[in-house]
Design a protein around this motif. Sequence first.
Motif, short mmCIF file in Angstrom:
data_model
loop_
_atom_site.label_atom_id
_atom_site.label_comp_id
_atom_site.label_asym_id
_atom_site.label_seq_id
_atom_site.Cartn_x
_atom_site.Cartn_y
_atom_site.Cartn_z
N ILE A 37 0.87 -1.17 0.00
CA ILE A 37 0.00 0.00 0.00
C ILE A 37 0.91 1.22 0.00
CG2 ILE A 37 -1.85 1.25 1.18
CD1 ILE A 37 -2.54 -1.36 2.63
N ALA A 38 0.62 2.18 -0.87
CA ALA A 38 1.47 3.38 -0.97
C ALA A 38 1.52 4.12 0.36
CB ALA A 38 0.92 4.30 -2.07
N ALA A 39 2.62 4.82 0.57
CA ALA A 39 2.80 5.64 1.77
C ALA A 39 1.71 6.69 1.84
CB ALA A 39 4.17 6.30 1.76
N ASN A 40 1.33 7.03 3.08
CA ASN A 40 0.39 8.13 3.34
C ASN A 40 -0.98 7.87 2.70
OD1 ASN A 40 0.15 10.44 4.89
ND2 ASN A 40 0.43 11.78 3.14
N MET B 276 -15.74 -16.38 10.51
CA MET B 276 -16.35 -15.37 9.65
C MET B 276 -15.35 -14.23 9.45
SD MET B 276 -20.27 -15.06 11.13
CE MET B 276 -20.20 -13.32 10.84
N LYS B 277 -15.45 -13.52 8.34
CA LYS B 277 -14.58 -12.38 8.08
C LYS B 277 -15.01 -11.20 8.95
CE LYS B 277 -13.26 -13.66 3.41
NZ LYS B 277 -13.39 -13.39 1.99
N VAL B 278 -14.02 -10.52 9.50
CA VAL B 278 -14.25 -9.35 10.33
C VAL B 278 -13.53 -8.18 9.68
CG1 VAL B 278 -13.84 -8.33 12.61
CG2 VAL B 278 -14.39 -10.76 12.41
N ASP B 279 -14.22 -7.03 9.57
CA ASP B 279 -13.61 -5.85 8.97
C ASP B 279 -12.43 -5.36 9.81
OD1 ASP B 279 -15.48 -5.87 6.95
OD2 ASP B 279 -16.69 -4.23 7.79
N ILE B 280 -11.35 -5.02 9.13
CA ILE B 280 -10.23 -4.36 9.80
C ILE B 280 -10.58 -2.88 9.87
CG2 ILE B 280 -7.79 -3.72 9.57
CD1 ILE B 280 -7.30 -6.49 8.38
N PRO B 281 -10.41 -2.23 11.03
CA PRO B 281 -10.75 -0.82 11.15
C PRO B 281 -9.95 0.05 10.17
CG PRO B 281 -10.34 -1.78 13.31
CD PRO B 281 -9.93 -2.80 12.29
N ALA B 282 -10.47 1.25 9.90
CA ALA B 282 -9.77 2.19 9.02
C ALA B 282 -8.39 2.50 9.60
CB ALA B 282 -10.59 3.48 8.89
N PHE B 283 -7.43 2.73 8.70
CA PHE B 283 -6.09 3.13 9.13
C PHE B 283 -5.44 3.94 8.03
CE2 PHE B 283 -5.61 -0.98 7.03
CZ PHE B 283 -4.47 -0.83 6.26
N LYS B 284 -4.35 4.60 8.37
CA LYS B 284 -3.58 5.37 7.40
C LYS B 284 -2.16 4.84 7.43
CE LYS B 284 -2.69 10.06 5.82
NZ LYS B 284 -2.97 11.47 6.05
N THR B 285 -1.60 4.57 6.24
CA THR B 285 -0.21 4.10 6.19
C THR B 285 0.72 5.24 6.57
OG1 THR B 285 -0.04 4.58 3.83
CG2 THR B 285 -0.70 2.34 4.45
N LEU B 286 1.90 4.88 7.00
CA LEU B 286 2.88 5.88 7.42
C LEU B 286 3.35 6.71 6.23
CD1 LEU B 286 5.08 3.66 9.75
CD2 LEU B 286 3.36 5.33 10.43
#
Length: 115
Positions: A29-32, A52-62
């Motif tokens: 995943i691209a930076a930022n 069951m699949k569980v959503d990964i919470p929103a995040f921002k890459t470094l």
Amino acid sequence: MSVVDTFRIYKKGGTKVVEGTSPLSITGIAANTQVAKGDYQTTRLVNDVESMKVDIPAFKTLAEQEPETSGFDPEGDVKPTNANTVEEIKAWLTAHEIDYTGKTLKPDLLALVPA
């Protein structure tokens, strides 16, 4: 005998990205980049049965990191130490015409540096 939990991470749409023990890393995943909740999902495997699949919470890459410049000169007379990176040690060995073929670990590379 201890049980090791195995996890899988999927992209939205079902493509498996990575599998293994926690913690797992999502790469490529691209930076930022802001990633929305549910763009990636995770499951747990127990006895080859996937949860069951569980959503990964929103995040921002470094943000992109500037490479550290140590000021180390591989052409110079100062010999590398454990404080140097593997790449710096390899550069020093190359500059001083020392063959390190087959050596990839820092201690093995440093052992080639003359005393």
